[in-house]
Design an enzyme around this catalytic site. Structure first.
Site, short mmCIF file in Angstrom:
data_model
loop_
_atom_site.label_atom_id
_atom_site.label_comp_id
_atom_site.label_asym_id
_atom_site.label_seq_id
_atom_site.Cartn_x
_atom_site.Cartn_y
_atom_site.Cartn_z
N LYS A 22 0.84 -1.21 0.00
CA LYS A 22 0.00 0.00 0.00
C LYS A 22 0.87 1.25 0.00
O LYS A 22 0.63 2.20 -0.76
CB LYS A 22 -0.91 0.01 1.23
CG LYS A 22 -1.69 1.30 1.42
CD LYS A 22 -2.56 1.26 2.66
CE LYS A 22 -1.84 1.71 3.90
NZ LYS A 22 -1.86 3.18 4.10
N ASN A 23 1.89 1.27 0.84
CA ASN A 23 2.70 2.48 1.00
C ASN A 23 3.66 2.71 -0.15
O ASN A 23 4.32 3.76 -0.19
CB ASN A 23 3.45 2.44 2.33
CG ASN A 23 2.51 2.60 3.52
OD1 ASN A 23 1.40 3.10 3.37
ND2 ASN A 23 2.95 2.16 4.69
N ARG A 93 -4.92 10.61 4.17
CA ARG A 93 -3.96 11.70 4.18
C ARG A 93 -2.90 11.55 3.09
O ARG A 93 -2.26 12.54 2.71
CB ARG A 93 -3.33 11.87 5.55
CG ARG A 93 -2.55 10.69 6.07
CD ARG A 93 -1.87 11.04 7.38
NE ARG A 93 -0.86 12.06 7.20
CZ ARG A 93 -0.96 13.30 7.63
NH1 ARG A 93 -2.01 13.71 8.28
NH2 ARG A 93 0.00 14.17 7.41
N CYS A 117 -5.67 8.66 9.60
CA CYS A 117 -5.74 8.01 10.91
C CYS A 117 -5.56 9.00 12.05
O CYS A 117 -4.78 9.95 11.95
CB CYS A 117 -4.63 6.95 11.02
SG CYS A 117 -4.97 5.43 10.15
N ARG A 122 0.73 14.72 12.36
CA ARG A 122 1.63 14.43 11.25
C ARG A 122 1.54 15.60 10.28
O ARG A 122 0.92 15.51 9.22
CB ARG A 122 1.23 13.11 10.57
CG ARG A 122 1.38 11.92 11.49
CD ARG A 122 1.25 10.61 10.78
NE ARG A 122 -0.14 10.33 10.46
CZ ARG A 122 -0.55 9.21 9.85
NH1 ARG A 122 0.33 8.31 9.48
NH2 ARG A 122 -1.82 9.00 9.59
N ASP A 308 4.64 0.86 12.32
CA ASP A 308 3.46 0.16 11.80
C ASP A 308 3.38 -1.30 12.24
O ASP A 308 2.41 -1.98 11.92
CB ASP A 308 3.42 0.24 10.27
CG ASP A 308 2.84 1.56 9.78
OD1 ASP A 308 2.35 2.35 10.60
OD2 ASP A 308 2.89 1.81 8.56
N ARG A 400 -8.63 -0.43 4.67
CA ARG A 400 -7.74 0.59 4.11
C ARG A 400 -6.36 0.01 3.80
O ARG A 400 -5.64 0.56 2.96
CB ARG A 400 -7.56 1.75 5.08
CG ARG A 400 -8.79 2.67 5.22
CD ARG A 400 -8.47 3.85 6.11
NE ARG A 400 -7.18 4.41 5.75
CZ ARG A 400 -6.19 4.62 6.62
NH1 ARG A 400 -6.34 4.31 7.90
NH2 ARG A 400 -5.05 5.14 6.22
#
Length: 420
Positions: A22-23, A93, A117, A122, A308, A400
């Site tokens: 995902k990232n 975000r 989140c 952040r 994470d 998500r």
């Protein structure tokens, strides 16, 4: 609203495939805005965050075609609107990642300040300061970032990040590819997902050196072209399933993995008593039916232990032999899962940025509520270790970041189902 109903008490055992990261997918999808011809991005996971970003691109007029197994073709030459509206950005975000590419290629962007989140502050100030250093004129008003270059190209610069920021590094890296001259990013984030993004940009014709180190050098080029790129395996999904198998005393084999991106996590799992073997793209973990040993962790930017994975190791330590400490240094307000696990019988004490975990032999099923993406994954692990039924509410957080989570856990022998 969907919930997950899990009946715990049995070790996981089986083999599954790891999804694309995902990232990595989010910045790489955003990077296609830089290319003058279409790009094809493969191994994209089917997740709510990904579909939210694709929806945002579509709203801008970008042509997006989704093929088999989420192979995504993107043509940004059809773009009509350079605005990322609040109703889409508030869902995720990471939508801020369109800012750098829009300003670099089109000289303009209006992007809502992000949501996402609720795991602490952040801020995006480093993104804005970096773009300002490259010559962008930026104003924040009515909850929106208004950026323009007044028809000029961005200029290369040397920019030092006050703190390590992954999305900040990604945004400025993408912007620098089309800037005039050389950009040097110091104290840059070193995550594998940034290396993946850089490799995609290089395939588009960018000139980048040092991705994966704390100093990235980008020599700007006048234009980029489309490319074909495969997203790397999701190291956090990988770590989550490994942690679940370890916590339940089970055995797991993961295909299409990237063990070279998980050194800190694998070391802690070995410390917890797991037997682990790897190849270039597989990981096997076997607890041989044993209860895990308590392991203390301290989160820090890559290549240290990832924030994470903190919540998942809380779940493991909840049922481990011994006492451990978990120290969170990256985000404040990221221990909300601890309160939910205490409802299941976990013996935790929160002391500032530290959780003291005293392992218990068994947790007890209870109704709990997910508070963010990784917290929700940790509650699934805790539920798998618990006697009886656990009902996890607000699982939209899970969707998500975890592709087909019920199907994968079912393949590992878990008793899990989605209920309305």
């Amino acid at each position: 609203m969907d919930k997950l109903l899990i009946t715990g008490g049995r070790p996981l055992d089986g083999e599954i495939r790891v999804s694309g990261a995902k990232n990595s997918s989010l910045p790489i999808l955003a990077s296609t805005l830089l290319a003058e011809t279409p790009s094809v991005i493969g191994n994209v996971p089917h997740l709510h965050d990904v579909t939210s970003l694709i929806e945002l691109l579509g709203r801008m007029g970008v042509e997006v075609v989704i093929g088999d197994r989420m192979r995504v073709e993107i043509n940004s030459s059809t773009i009509k609107d350079f605005t990322a509206p609040y109703e889409l950005v508030k869902k995720m975000r990471a939508s801020i990642l369109v800012l750098g590419p829009l300003v670099a290629r089109f000289g303009q962007a209006i992007v809502s300040l992000p949501g996402g989140c609720a795991i602490g502050s952040r801020p995006v100030d480093l993104h804005l300061r970096g773009l300002t250093a490259m010559g962008a004129d930026i104003e924040v008003k009515n909850g929106y970032i208004h950026a323009t270059t007044h028809g000029k190209r961005l200029k290369g610069c040397r920019f030092v990040f006050d703190v390590v920021t992954v999305t900040g590094t990604e945004n400025l890296l993408m912007a620098a590819t089309l800037a005039e001259g050389t950009t040097i990013l110091e104290n840059a984030a070193r995550e594998p997902e940034i290396v993946d993004l850089a490799e995609c940009l290089i395939a588009m014709g960018a000139q980048i050196e040092g991705a994966g180190t704390d100093k990235i050098v980008v020599r700007g080029v006048p234009a980029l072209h489309g490319c074909v790129h495969e997203v790397i395996a999701d190291r956090i999904e990988t770590g989550t399933y490994l942690c679940a198998a370890a916590a339940t005393g089970g055995r797991i084999r993961l295909r299409d993995a990237r063990p070279d991106t998980l050194d800190a996590v694998l070391d802690k799992l070995v410390e917890a008593g797991a037997s682990i073997s790897t190849t270039a793209d597989t990981i096997e973990l076997d607890m041989k039916g044993n209860r895990p040993k308590a392991v203390s962790v301290r989160t820090a930017p890559y290549p240290a232990f990832p924030t994470d994975m903190q919540a998942q190791f809380c779940a493991l330590n909840a049922v481990a032999e011994g006492t451990s400490t978990i120290i969170e240094t990256v985000f404040e307000n990221r221990f909300m899962h601890v309160l939910e696990m205490q409802r299941m019988g976990a013996d935790f004490t929160i002391e500032g940025h530290t959780v003291v975990c005293r392992g218990v032999p068994k947790l007890s099923g209870a109704p709990v509520m997910a508070t963010d993406l990784r917290a929700s994954a940790s509650l699934v692990i805790a539920a798998l270790c618990a006697d009886g039924d656990t009902l996890i509410d607000r699982i939209y957080h899970i969707d998500r970041g975890y592709e087909c989570i019920e199907e994968k856990f079912l393949a590992l022998g878990a008793q899990i189902r989605r209920v309305g």
